[in-house]
Design a protein around this motif. Structure first.
Motif, PDB file in Angstrom:
ATOM      1  N   ILE A  71       0.842  -1.533   0.008  1.00  0.00           N
ATOM      2  CA  ILE A  71       0.380   0.146  -0.380  1.00  0.00           C
ATOM      3  C   ILE A  71       0.687   1.164   0.276  1.00  0.00           C
ATOM      4  O   ILE A  71       0.363   1.905  -0.886  1.00  0.00           O
ATOM      5  CB  ILE A  71      -1.120  -0.086   1.148  1.00  0.00           C
ATOM      6  CG1 ILE A  71      -1.990  -1.636   0.775  1.00  0.00           C
ATOM      7  CG2 ILE A  71      -1.401   1.136   1.360  1.00  0.00           C
ATOM      8  CD1 ILE A  71      -2.514  -1.397   2.112  1.00  0.00           C
ATOM      9  N   THR A  72       2.095   1.282   0.545  1.00  0.00           N
ATOM     10  CA  THR A  72       3.058   2.331   0.859  1.00  0.00           C
ATOM     11  C   THR A  72       4.158   2.399  -0.370  1.00  0.00           C
ATOM     12  O   THR A  72       3.411   3.765  -1.012  1.00  0.00           O
ATOM     13  CB  THR A  72       3.784   2.053   2.024  1.00  0.00           C
ATOM     14  OG1 THR A  72       3.522   2.298   3.217  1.00  0.00           O
ATOM     15  CG2 THR A  72       4.975   3.281   1.919  1.00  0.00           C
ATOM     16  N   THR A  79       1.388   9.675  -5.649  1.00  0.00           N
ATOM     17  CA  THR A  79       1.583  10.900  -5.108  1.00  0.00           C
ATOM     18  C   THR A  79       2.883  11.652  -6.079  1.00  0.00           C
ATOM     19  O   THR A  79       2.448  12.459  -6.480  1.00  0.00           O
ATOM     20  CB  THR A  79       2.150  11.054  -3.498  1.00  0.00           C
ATOM     21  OG1 THR A  79       1.597   9.904  -2.635  1.00  0.00           O
ATOM     22  CG2 THR A  79       3.171  12.027  -3.220  1.00  0.00           C
ATOM     23  N   ALA A  80       3.561  10.466  -6.278  1.00  0.00           N
ATOM     24  CA  ALA A  80       4.182  10.924  -7.993  1.00  0.00           C
ATOM     25  C   ALA A  80       3.604  11.182  -8.806  1.00  0.00           C
ATOM     26  O   ALA A  80       4.366  12.374  -9.946  1.00  0.00           O
ATOM     27  CB  ALA A  80       5.064  10.280  -8.244  1.00  0.00           C
ATOM     28  N   ALA A  84       3.187  15.413 -10.820  1.00  0.00           N
ATOM     29  CA  ALA A  84       3.694  15.085 -12.017  1.00  0.00           C
ATOM     30  C   ALA A  84       2.624  16.151 -12.687  1.00  0.00           C
ATOM     31  O   ALA A  84       2.953  17.301 -13.602  1.00  0.00           O
ATOM     32  CB  ALA A  84       4.087  13.947 -12.798  1.00  0.00           C
ATOM     33  N   LEU A  85       1.123  15.600 -12.704  1.00  0.00           N
ATOM     34  CA  LEU A  85       0.026  16.371 -12.983  1.00  0.00           C
ATOM     35  C   LEU A  85      -0.122  17.570 -12.456  1.00  0.00           C
ATOM     36  O   LEU A  85      -0.362  18.539 -12.968  1.00  0.00           O
ATOM     37  CB  LEU A  85      -1.290  15.380 -12.804  1.00  0.00           C
ATOM     38  CG  LEU A  85      -2.492  15.639 -13.035  1.00  0.00           C
ATOM     39  CD1 LEU A  85      -2.272  15.935 -14.722  1.00  0.00           C
ATOM     40  CD2 LEU A  85      -3.649  14.343 -12.007  1.00  0.00           C
TER      41      LEU A  85
END
Length: 153
Positions: A71-72, A79-80, A84-85
């Motif tokens: 999950i982490t 998150t990455a 980026a978005l």
């Protein structure tokens, strides 16, 4: 009875007392060892299932930690991707939106409509906006913002 016989009798009595004392000590030691053996056997009977349960609990915790690690890793990937978005959106829309806002500000200033809290634009005697106001609007609009064109329709 002679002195040697009395001495031999005394030694035999002390020897019998010593042997009986040692026999009592050995019997009590044997009882203590028997009880200790029973105690160890009882502890072993209770400890073996507890160790089995502890092993099962540790295995279950390890499985849960593996799931948490998965999950982490997924959360880090999301998150990455979100970062980026956000960077892409900021790059794509941020620059043009700033330019549109600056252009709008420049047009508003050039047309003589002040922004809230500003003083009205200076006009010359014929009611036209002064050249300094137009130059300020061009500066506020940026490179591609509002520019006064000379002689072009």
């Amino acid at each position: 009875m002679s002195g040697g016989e009395v001495a031999g009798l005394i030694v035999a009595v002390f020897w019998a007392i010593l042997v009986s004392f040692l026999a009592v000590v050995l019997v009590r030691l044997a009882q203590t060892l028997r009880r200790a053996t029973e105690l160890v056997a009882g502890v072993t009977e209770q400890a073996v299932p507890l160790l089995g349960e502890a092993t099962a609990a540790v295995r279950a915790a390890h499985a849960q930690l593996d799931r948490v690690d998965t999950i982490t890793a997924d959360v880090q990937e999301v998150t990455a991707n979100a970062s980026a978005l956000a960077g892409t959106v900021a790059t794509t829309f941020g620059g043009p939106l700033v330019k549109v806002a600056a252009f709008g500000y420049g047009v508003r200033r050039a047309m003589g409509r002040p922004a809230p809290g500003e003083a009205p634009a200076a006009r010359d005697g014929a009611g036209r906006v002064s050249r300094t106001v137009i130059a300020g609007a061009a500066r506020a609009g940026g490179r591609r913002g509002f520019r006064r064109t000379r002689g072009k329709g």
